[in-house]
Design an enzyme around this catalytic site. Structure first.
Site, PDB file in Angstrom:
ATOM      1  CE1 TYR A  77      80.621  54.997   4.999  1.00  0.00           C
ATOM      2  CE2 TYR A  77      81.893  53.869   3.248  1.00  0.00           C
ATOM      3  CZ  TYR A  77      81.494  53.993   4.715  1.00  0.00           C
ATOM      4  OH  TYR A  77      82.139  53.165   5.602  1.00  0.00           O
ATOM      5  CG  HIS A 165      77.030  51.315   7.787  1.00  0.00           C
ATOM      6  ND1 HIS A 165      77.018  52.081   6.786  1.00  0.00           N
ATOM      7  CD2 HIS A 165      78.253  51.633   8.581  1.00  0.00           C
ATOM      8  CE1 HIS A 165      77.971  52.928   7.074  1.00  0.00           C
ATOM      9  NE2 HIS A 165      78.719  52.605   7.981  1.00  0.00           N
TER      10      HIS A 165
END
Length: 357
Positions: A77, A165
């Site tokens: 992110y 992830h």
């Protein structure tokens, strides 16, 4: 591909709640408790458009003041930017008073090759970010290294949850070496929960069925528009005692405003998706309920769902999302959606009595 979110029309029937009024759920067997509402921070990592530092800090502070105590982030992110911004605002609070989850599977490196999965039509999803880029690494050492680097960016001595992830194309490594590292970290008490975060259900279902995961973070696949996870993942989570954190409740904004240029899964939505969203909105309109309010409240009714993550890139957006959680929705709205075939058969629906469990 700049981000644009249309302002919501104020709703007259709102009694603003503190997020501390919402219950929490015990997850797993290692002391992890998750609040019903958390803040997803991909947007604060400059997802689709730049969020200035002051705006990000104000948004995080507003979330804290509103009672939000769960913050989800990842190295991806903003190429570390999201984690750094959390550190600047939240890391000064009493550590036992909040929950942080981050993710492993990508390391940030200066010589990283371009990852085409993070681009659409040549434009990156994350803009104006540090030059370091993500490199896939689901090795045992890679997980340990990723955690240490995240802790440095977060200015914390621990995180509460570590999630694999996006292991879509890395199942073997993710389910062996990466999982072994997560399991050892949990056994050692370094983290209290382990899981996986993805926006598809096939691999998540395999992971839940074959590994001892405390939770999964499911983005966009259990929403008012898409309940596809009821066919595989949610039953697997039920059978294995795995909790679900739901992200992407607006399906990239189409469940805020299903306009001709609406997005679904981060890219322009197909016409059939737009049409279904408009049919759902038409039902909501008949009951004077914002489409977005139904979208954010719907997932909380499912017994496997521990948390709904809301995402905001400004104080104004955050305030809108909090108001949506406070709007009372009549049971008849959900029954009408079922009657018109707009909800999957058997999907649990909120009620005025049980919406806040």
């Amino acid at each position: 591909m700049a981000y644009r979110r249309r302002p919501l029309t104020p709703h007259p029937h709102i009694e603003r709640l503190s997020m501390l009024d919402f219950p929490a759920t015990d997850v797993g067997e290692h002391g992890l408790t998750l609040p019903s509402i958390g803040l997803g921070t991909a947007a604060l990592g400059n997802f689709l458009s730049v969020v200035p530092e002051e705006q990000a800090a104000a948004t995080l502070r507003r979330a804290w003041d509103a009672g939000i105590r769960y913050f989800d982030t990842a190295p991806l992110y903003g190429h570390g930017l999201s984690e750094q911004r959390i550190a600047e605002t939240i890391s000064t609070e009493q550590r036992d008073s909040f929950v942080v989850s981050t993710k492993v599977g990508r390391l940030l490196r200066s010589d990283a090759p371009r990852d085409e999965s993070q681009y659409f039509e040549g434009e990156p999803f994350y803009v104006d970010v540090p030059e370091t880029g993500p490199v896939w690494d689901f090795s045992y050492d890679g997980v340990i290294t990723s955690l240490h680097e995240s802790l440095e960016r977060l200015h914390l001595d621990r995180v509460d949850v570590l999630n694999l992830h996006d292991p879509d194309d890395h199942y073997t490594e993710a389910s062996t070496t990466a999982y072994a590292a997560l399991r050892d970290l949990r056994t050692q008490g370094v983290v209290r929960g382990i899981g996986a975060g993805m926006n598809q259900t096939t691999v998540l279902t395999q992971l839940v069925s074959n590994l001892d995961l405390d939770m999964v973070l499911l983005a966009g696949r259990y929403t008012l528009l898409d309940q596809g996870s009821m066919g595989d993942l949610l039953p697997a989570c039920r059978d294995n005692g795995t909790s679900v954190v739901v992200g992407g409740v607006f399906n990239s904004g189409i469940l805020i405003d299903p306009s001709d240029d609406a997005r679904f899964d981060y890219v322009p939505a197909a016409s059939g998706i737009v049409e279904k969203a408009r049919r759902i909105r038409a039902v909501c309109d008949r009951f004077d309920v914002p489409l977005a309010a139904a979208a954010v409240q719907f997932p909380l009714a499912h017994p496997q769902v521990a948390t709904v993550l809301i995402g905001a890139r400004s104080v104004e957006e955050l305030d809108e999302d909090l108001e949506l959680l406070s709007i009372q929705i009549p049971d008849q709205l959900w029954f009408e959606l079922q009657r018109e075939g707009l909800l999957a058969e058997g999907a649990p629906i909120p009620s005025l009595e049980s919406a806040r469990r």
